[in-house]
Design a protein around this motif. Sequence first.
Motif, PDB file in Angstrom:
ATOM      1  N   PHE A  10     -32.723  -6.393   9.738  1.00  0.00           N
ATOM      2  CA  PHE A  10     -33.461  -5.131   9.630  1.00  0.00           C
ATOM      3  C   PHE A  10     -34.897  -5.411   9.188  1.00  0.00           C
ATOM      4  O   PHE A  10     -35.851  -4.890   9.776  1.00  0.00           O
ATOM      5  CB  PHE A  10     -32.763  -4.200   8.636  1.00  0.00           C
ATOM      6  N   SER A  11     -35.061  -6.239   8.164  1.00  0.00           N
ATOM      7  CA  SER A  11     -36.398  -6.543   7.649  1.00  0.00           C
ATOM      8  C   SER A  11     -37.259  -7.240   8.689  1.00  0.00           C
ATOM      9  O   SER A  11     -38.439  -6.907   8.860  1.00  0.00           O
ATOM     10  CB  SER A  11     -36.295  -7.428   6.403  1.00  0.00           C
ATOM     11  N   ALA A  12     -36.681  -8.199   9.401  1.00  0.00           N
ATOM     12  CA  ALA A  12     -37.436  -8.900  10.452  1.00  0.00           C
ATOM     13  C   ALA A  12     -37.821  -7.926  11.566  1.00  0.00           C
ATOM     14  O   ALA A  12     -38.938  -7.993  12.102  1.00  0.00           O
ATOM     15  CB  ALA A  12     -36.616 -10.056  11.009  1.00  0.00           C
ATOM     16  N   GLY A  13     -36.918  -7.012  11.906  1.00  0.00           N
ATOM     17  CA  GLY A  13     -37.232  -5.996  12.911  1.00  0.00           C
ATOM     18  C   GLY A  13     -38.371  -5.101  12.467  1.00  0.00           C
ATOM     19  O   GLY A  13     -39.243  -4.748  13.262  1.00  0.00           O
ATOM     20  N   ALA A  14     -38.380  -4.743  11.187  1.00  0.00           N
ATOM     21  CA  ALA A  14     -39.447  -3.885  10.656  1.00  0.00           C
ATOM     22  C   ALA A  14     -40.795  -4.601  10.710  1.00  0.00           C
ATOM     23  O   ALA A  14     -41.811  -3.996  11.076  1.00  0.00           O
ATOM     24  CB  ALA A  14     -39.131  -3.457   9.228  1.00  0.00           C
ATOM     25  N   PRO A  24     -45.918   1.139  10.396  1.00  0.00           N
ATOM     26  CA  PRO A  24     -44.543   0.872   9.964  1.00  0.00           C
ATOM     27  C   PRO A  24     -43.549   1.698  10.775  1.00  0.00           C
ATOM     28  O   PRO A  24     -43.885   2.785  11.268  1.00  0.00           O
ATOM     29  CB  PRO A  24     -44.530   1.278   8.490  1.00  0.00           C
ATOM     30  N   PRO A  25     -42.335   1.202  10.914  1.00  0.00           N
ATOM     31  CA  PRO A  25     -41.334   1.943  11.685  1.00  0.00           C
ATOM     32  C   PRO A  25     -40.920   3.252  11.023  1.00  0.00           C
ATOM     33  O   PRO A  25     -40.518   4.193  11.703  1.00  0.00           O
ATOM     34  CB  PRO A  25     -40.156   0.975  11.777  1.00  0.00           C
ATOM     35  N   PHE A  26     -41.016   3.307   9.716  1.00  0.00           N
ATOM     36  CA  PHE A  26     -40.687   4.517   8.963  1.00  0.00           C
ATOM     37  C   PHE A  26     -41.861   4.778   8.048  1.00  0.00           C
ATOM     38  O   PHE A  26     -42.218   3.941   7.229  1.00  0.00           O
ATOM     39  CB  PHE A  26     -39.404   4.327   8.156  1.00  0.00           C
ATOM     40  N   LEU A  59     -35.710  -4.441  19.164  1.00  0.00           N
ATOM     41  CA  LEU A  59     -36.175  -4.019  17.835  1.00  0.00           C
ATOM     42  C   LEU A  59     -35.473  -2.748  17.378  1.00  0.00           C
ATOM     43  O   LEU A  59     -35.149  -2.611  16.194  1.00  0.00           O
ATOM     44  CB  LEU A  59     -37.690  -3.834  17.838  1.00  0.00           C
ATOM     45  N   GLU A  60     -35.228  -1.834  18.300  1.00  0.00           N
ATOM     46  CA  GLU A  60     -34.509  -0.612  17.923  1.00  0.00           C
ATOM     47  C   GLU A  60     -33.108  -0.931  17.418  1.00  0.00           C
ATOM     48  O   GLU A  60     -32.646  -0.346  16.440  1.00  0.00           O
ATOM     49  CB  GLU A  60     -34.447   0.342  19.115  1.00  0.00           C
ATOM     50  N   LYS A  61     -32.446  -1.889  18.051  1.00  0.00           N
ATOM     51  CA  LYS A  61     -31.104  -2.265  17.591  1.00  0.00           C
ATOM     52  C   LYS A  61     -31.190  -2.981  16.241  1.00  0.00           C
ATOM     53  O   LYS A  61     -30.341  -2.772  15.369  1.00  0.00           O
ATOM     54  CB  LYS A  61     -30.392  -3.139  18.618  1.00  0.00           C
ATOM     55  N   ALA A  62     -32.203  -3.804  16.049  1.00  0.00           N
ATOM     56  CA  ALA A  62     -32.379  -4.487  14.765  1.00  0.00           C
ATOM     57  C   ALA A  62     -32.631  -3.487  13.636  1.00  0.00           C
ATOM     58  O   ALA A  62     -32.293  -3.753  12.484  1.00  0.00           O
ATOM     59  CB  ALA A  62     -33.528  -5.492  14.853  1.00  0.00           C
ATOM     60  N   LEU A  63     -33.191  -2.341  13.976  1.00  0.00           N
ATOM     61  CA  LEU A  63     -33.546  -1.324  12.980  1.00  0.00           C
ATOM     62  C   LEU A  63     -32.535  -0.181  12.891  1.00  0.00           C
ATOM     63  O   LEU A  63     -32.834   0.864  12.306  1.00  0.00           O
ATOM     64  CB  LEU A  63     -34.945  -0.767  13.286  1.00  0.00           C
ATOM     65  N   ARG A  66     -27.215   2.132  10.362  1.00  0.00           N
ATOM     66  CA  ARG A  66     -25.905   1.640   9.915  1.00  0.00           C
ATOM     67  C   ARG A  66     -25.803   0.146  10.202  1.00  0.00           C
ATOM     68  O   ARG A  66     -25.964  -0.269  11.354  1.00  0.00           O
ATOM     69  CB  ARG A  66     -24.782   2.369  10.649  1.00  0.00           C
ATOM     70  N   PRO A  67     -25.550  -0.668   9.203  1.00  0.00           N
ATOM     71  CA  PRO A  67     -25.441  -2.113   9.429  1.00  0.00           C
ATOM     72  C   PRO A  67     -24.442  -2.495  10.524  1.00  0.00           C
ATOM     73  O   PRO A  67     -24.672  -3.442  11.267  1.00  0.00           O
ATOM     74  CB  PRO A  67     -24.999  -2.652   8.065  1.00  0.00           C
ATOM     75  N   ASP A  68     -23.367  -1.719  10.670  1.00  0.00           N
ATOM     76  CA  ASP A  68     -22.377  -2.039  11.701  1.00  0.00           C
ATOM     77  C   ASP A  68     -22.914  -1.801  13.114  1.00  0.00           C
ATOM     78  O   ASP A  68     -22.384  -2.352  14.076  1.00  0.00           O
ATOM     79  CB  ASP A  68     -21.105  -1.224  11.500  1.00  0.00           C
ATOM     80  N   ASP A  69     -23.972  -0.998  13.251  1.00  0.00           N
ATOM     81  CA  ASP A  69     -24.580  -0.728  14.553  1.00  0.00           C
ATOM     82  C   ASP A  69     -25.689  -1.724  14.886  1.00  0.00           C
ATOM     83  O   ASP A  69     -26.179  -1.754  16.003  1.00  0.00           O
ATOM     84  CB  ASP A  69     -25.159   0.686  14.592  1.00  0.00           C
ATOM     85  N   ARG A  70     -26.104  -2.483  13.909  1.00  0.00           N
ATOM     86  CA  ARG A  70     -27.183  -3.451  14.012  1.00  0.00           C
ATOM     87  C   ARG A  70     -26.631  -4.766  14.565  1.00  0.00           C
ATOM     88  O   ARG A  70     -25.417  -4.942  14.649  1.00  0.00           O
ATOM     89  CB  ARG A  70     -27.675  -3.703  12.582  1.00  0.00           C
TER      90      ARG A  70
END
Length: 91
Positions: A10-14, A24-26, A59-63, A66-70
């Motif tokens: 997630f962090s690398a994707g951000a 930033p993504p958010f 990148l969308e999948k990395a971000l 839910r961790p299970d969706d990543r």
Amino acid sequence: RRVDARSDIFSAGAVAYLVLTGRPPFNAVTLPALLDAILSRPLTPMADTEAPAPLARVLEKALEKRPDDRYQTCAEVLEDLRRAQDMMVDQ
């Protein structure tokens, strides 16, 4: 929950999102608002001028929220990055 490799993904994707888009993504003004955005607000989609669609999908999948969706492992990220690269080269 316990922090694992999916948090790093997630962090690398951000970071990659920020590098490609310049934003930033958010986005939020305060830390509580930022946490709320990360947990419950949709990711701002990347424009076609910011990243090719195959890369944006990685990148969308990395971000995913839910961790299970990543992506579950960095190997999965690399596999999809290679596929995205192949798709972009073929275009």
